[in-house]
Design a protein around this motif. Sequence first.
Motif, PDB file in Angstrom:
ATOM      1  N   ILE A  53      -4.123 -47.148  32.494  1.00  0.00           N
ATOM      2  CA  ILE A  53      -2.791 -47.517  31.983  1.00  0.00           C
ATOM      3  C   ILE A  53      -2.123 -48.457  32.987  1.00  0.00           C
ATOM      4  CG2 ILE A  53      -0.476 -46.620  31.500  1.00  0.00           C
ATOM      5  CD1 ILE A  53      -1.916 -44.037  30.497  1.00  0.00           C
ATOM      6  N   GLU A  54      -1.560 -49.566  32.472  1.00  0.00           N
ATOM      7  CA  GLU A  54      -0.830 -50.502  33.333  1.00  0.00           C
ATOM      8  C   GLU A  54       0.656 -50.377  33.072  1.00  0.00           C
ATOM      9  OE1 GLU A  54      -2.774 -54.197  32.101  1.00  0.00           O
ATOM     10  OE2 GLU A  54      -3.385 -54.454  34.177  1.00  0.00           O
ATOM     11  N   VAL A  55       1.427 -50.512  34.141  1.00  0.00           N
ATOM     12  CA  VAL A  55       2.887 -50.516  34.003  1.00  0.00           C
ATOM     13  C   VAL A  55       3.347 -51.958  34.104  1.00  0.00           C
ATOM     14  CG1 VAL A  55       5.069 -49.672  34.941  1.00  0.00           C
ATOM     15  CG2 VAL A  55       3.022 -48.247  35.069  1.00  0.00           C
ATOM     16  N   ASP A  56       4.176 -52.391  33.145  1.00  0.00           N
ATOM     17  CA  ASP A  56       4.637 -53.782  33.152  1.00  0.00           C
ATOM     18  C   ASP A  56       5.394 -54.103  34.436  1.00  0.00           C
ATOM     19  OD1 ASP A  56       3.529 -54.327  30.703  1.00  0.00           O
ATOM     20  OD2 ASP A  56       5.294 -53.651  29.612  1.00  0.00           O
ATOM     21  N   GLU A  57       5.478 -55.413  34.713  1.00  0.00           N
ATOM     22  CA  GLU A  57       6.060 -55.874  35.974  1.00  0.00           C
ATOM     23  C   GLU A  57       7.422 -55.261  36.244  1.00  0.00           C
ATOM     24  OE1 GLU A  57       4.126 -60.250  35.495  1.00  0.00           O
ATOM     25  OE2 GLU A  57       5.384 -59.323  34.013  1.00  0.00           O
ATOM     26  N   GLU A  58       7.632 -54.939  37.486  1.00  0.00           N
ATOM     27  CA  GLU A  58       8.886 -54.305  37.907  1.00  0.00           C
ATOM     28  C   GLU A  58      10.038 -55.297  37.780  1.00  0.00           C
ATOM     29  OE1 GLU A  58      11.124 -51.880  38.291  1.00  0.00           O
ATOM     30  OE2 GLU A  58       9.682 -50.810  39.526  1.00  0.00           O
ATOM     31  N   ASP A  59      11.171 -54.814  37.323  1.00  0.00           N
ATOM     32  CA  ASP A  59      12.398 -55.609  37.255  1.00  0.00           C
ATOM     33  C   ASP A  59      13.018 -55.646  38.658  1.00  0.00           C
ATOM     34  OD1 ASP A  59      14.848 -56.710  36.760  1.00  0.00           O
ATOM     35  OD2 ASP A  59      15.263 -55.501  34.971  1.00  0.00           O
ATOM     36  N   THR A  60      13.151 -56.859  39.213  1.00  0.00           N
ATOM     37  CA  THR A  60      13.679 -56.980  40.584  1.00  0.00           C
ATOM     38  C   THR A  60      15.202 -57.120  40.621  1.00  0.00           C
ATOM     39  OG1 THR A  60      13.396 -59.369  40.534  1.00  0.00           O
ATOM     40  CG2 THR A  60      11.573 -58.081  41.434  1.00  0.00           C
ATOM     41  N   SER A  61      15.846 -56.984  39.466  1.00  0.00           N
ATOM     42  CA  SER A  61      17.291 -57.248  39.442  1.00  0.00           C
ATOM     43  C   SER A  61      18.104 -56.199  40.195  1.00  0.00           C
ATOM     44  CB  SER A  61      17.790 -57.354  37.996  1.00  0.00           C
ATOM     45  OG  SER A  61      17.552 -56.161  37.304  1.00  0.00           O
ATOM     46  N   ALA A  62      17.434 -55.135  40.674  1.00  0.00           N
ATOM     47  CA  ALA A  62      18.158 -54.122  41.453  1.00  0.00           C
ATOM     48  C   ALA A  62      18.525 -54.644  42.844  1.00  0.00           C
ATOM     49  CB  ALA A  62      17.309 -52.865  41.588  1.00  0.00           C
ATOM     50  N   LEU A  63      17.905 -55.774  43.263  1.00  0.00           N
ATOM     51  CA  LEU A  63      18.227 -56.329  44.581  1.00  0.00           C
ATOM     52  C   LEU A  63      19.702 -56.709  44.633  1.00  0.00           C
ATOM     53  CD1 LEU A  63      17.197 -57.431  47.345  1.00  0.00           C
ATOM     54  CD2 LEU A  63      16.979 -59.628  46.217  1.00  0.00           C
ATOM     55  N   ASP A  81      12.732 -60.466  50.390  1.00  0.00           N
ATOM     56  CA  ASP A  81      13.236 -59.922  49.119  1.00  0.00           C
ATOM     57  C   ASP A  81      14.082 -60.955  48.383  1.00  0.00           C
ATOM     58  OD1 ASP A  81      12.025 -57.489  49.532  1.00  0.00           O
ATOM     59  OD2 ASP A  81      13.781 -56.575  50.477  1.00  0.00           O
ATOM     60  N   ILE A  82      14.941 -61.661  49.154  1.00  0.00           N
ATOM     61  CA  ILE A  82      15.822 -62.673  48.544  1.00  0.00           C
ATOM     62  C   ILE A  82      14.995 -63.824  47.981  1.00  0.00           C
ATOM     63  CG2 ILE A  82      17.642 -64.361  49.016  1.00  0.00           C
ATOM     64  CD1 ILE A  82      18.638 -62.371  51.215  1.00  0.00           C
ATOM     65  N   LEU A  83      14.006 -64.290  48.744  1.00  0.00           N
ATOM     66  CA  LEU A  83      13.139 -65.364  48.253  1.00  0.00           C
ATOM     67  C   LEU A  83      12.427 -64.925  46.978  1.00  0.00           C
ATOM     68  CD1 LEU A  83      11.617 -66.661  51.611  1.00  0.00           C
ATOM     69  CD2 LEU A  83      13.115 -67.941  50.070  1.00  0.00           C
ATOM     70  N   GLY A  84      11.962 -63.669  46.947  1.00  0.00           N
ATOM     71  CA  GLY A  84      11.294 -63.152  45.758  1.00  0.00           C
ATOM     72  C   GLY A  84      12.220 -63.111  44.560  1.00  0.00           C
ATOM     73  N   ALA A  85      13.469 -62.698  44.792  1.00  0.00           N
ATOM     74  CA  ALA A  85      14.446 -62.613  43.698  1.00  0.00           C
ATOM     75  C   ALA A  85      14.745 -63.985  43.108  1.00  0.00           C
ATOM     76  CB  ALA A  85      15.737 -61.977  44.203  1.00  0.00           C
ATOM     77  N   PHE A  86      14.643 -65.033  43.947  1.00  0.00           N
ATOM     78  CA  PHE A  86      14.886 -66.393  43.467  1.00  0.00           C
ATOM     79  C   PHE A  86      13.566 -67.107  43.144  1.00  0.00           C
ATOM     80  CE2 PHE A  86      19.073 -65.454  44.854  1.00  0.00           C
ATOM     81  CZ  PHE A  86      19.913 -66.350  44.218  1.00  0.00           C
ATOM     82  N   MET A  87      12.566 -66.282  42.762  1.00  0.00           N
ATOM     83  CA  MET A  87      11.297 -66.771  42.202  1.00  0.00           C
ATOM     84  C   MET A  87      10.419 -67.514  43.204  1.00  0.00           C
ATOM     85  SD  MET A  87      12.567 -67.952  38.410  1.00  0.00           S
ATOM     86  CE  MET A  87      13.955 -68.927  38.968  1.00  0.00           C
TER      87      MET A  87
END
Length: 545
Positions: free
Chosen positions: A303-313, A426-432
């Motif tokens: 079972i795969e879990v869809d990509e995590e939502d990073t908007s909690a940053l 984390d910030i760089l990741g949040a901004f793709m």
Amino acid sequence: MISVDGLTVEFGNTILFKDISFAINDKDRIALMGKNGAGKSTMLKIIAGNRAPSKGRISAPKDAVIAYLPQHLMTDDHRTVFEEAAQAFAPIFEMENRINALHEVLASRDDYESQEYYAIIEEVSALSEKFYSIEEINYDAEVEKILIGLGFERSDFIRPTSEFSGGWRMRIELAKILLRKPDLILLDEPTNHLDIESVQWLEEFLINSAKAVIVISHDRAFVDNITTRTIEITMGRIYDYRVNYSKYLELRRERREQQQKQFDDQQKMIADNQEFIDRFKGTYSKTNQVQSRVKMLEKLELIEVDEEDTSALRLRFPPAPRSGSFPVISESLSKSYGDHLVFADASFSIVRGEKVAFVGKNGEGKSTLIKAIMNEIDYEGKLTLGHNVMIGYFAQNQASLLDEEATVFQTIDDVARGEIRTKIKDILGAFMFSGDSWNKKVRVLSGGERTRLAMIKLLLEPVNLLILDEPTNHLDLKTKEILKNALLDFDGTLILVSHDRDFLNGLVSKVYEFGQKKVKEHLSGIQEFLEKKKLEHLKELERRS
């Protein structure tokens, strides 16, 4: 009905998506969602016929018209705005000219029994049947209506397209698409270059006049208002929801929670069986049970879990140094370029800590007033900046000011101070910016990537007056949410130029409307302002009637 059958796209060993199928029905208004890089734009290009999939096909009725508006395009520089928009009807005019030419040929021939004569008659009959089945249209009136709706003035109609910016050329291309009345309209970020009034006009057109629509957009209010179905591309597959974007978010959250529970249960089951195998693999009496469990685990579909939502940053600005009580005071401010008056008698005060929006049609003076505040242009009247005002300014050309030889990580590391330095990745990741892009030099980044990097850099510098000119154009919905939360927490003064209603909603408490050579103050948020404007527009229509 247009159908997508078994689409697969591969780049080398990487599969973008695999074996995707769905149907597009008349009156479907579909939002195509997914994180950047999931394959949304690739999907539109395949449906439009602009690129081929690795496998699969698109099936459509023979006469179906599919129209595609990409993110970046160029129009012909040798026509006026009106002539370029009227190209939407070029196939109809060509058909009419061909019919007339064939009639002239028939009139000049007397070989009535020949095969050639019959062939011409058959062609004339087929073309005439098609031509006269087209609804009678006042072409000039249609072109004018669409161009006015998209924000053009009548005086623009005779100007060559070469005089217009990329954003306005995008509108010309959009006009051509809407005039063709296609069976399926494919729109990739259509609102990036539209002001609020033009976005509202486009919404009403798509809801009331369009057939089927698929749209990629980071403008949540636009997507919510026009769509009735949401297709999400994630991890190489799709999820198809017959609901708008807001409802889809709820269903996606429920889906992910369910996946996570199934994943956790499966991982526990795997661990329990693996423990049994490790414990009894040398025990003769347990050999059959051990082998049975080994085979079961080998065949198990994980079972795969869809990509995590990073908007909690949660991104927080540095504390804003204290400024004077009124960071910006304007008294009878006017600006002209030669004989062209942009605005006159603009008088207002912005209080410390206020968050305000500059809105209005393009070309009405929003960016001009910002340039005056930045002291980049001359003007008439008086403009005063308060005590200890420290300005942080973001404009579209901000990306060109970055050090081209620095890496992505260095660019942010140079301005980060204190605790925030531990969260740079984390910030760089949040901004793709994924991990493999941190060591890229700025000079190899795309325009959109540079814009996002310039935005992060600005967010980490200590300022007390933040001026953002269209900051959300290159941000996806999650990243916009992160930026919006950071701006809500910002304890300085904020001036926002934006056409993104959802982004402005709940963020600004005062709206400055630019139009008719004036700057008008509205003591309300964006939602109340828009409701009031619709009422005023209706009253204006009643007065004209």
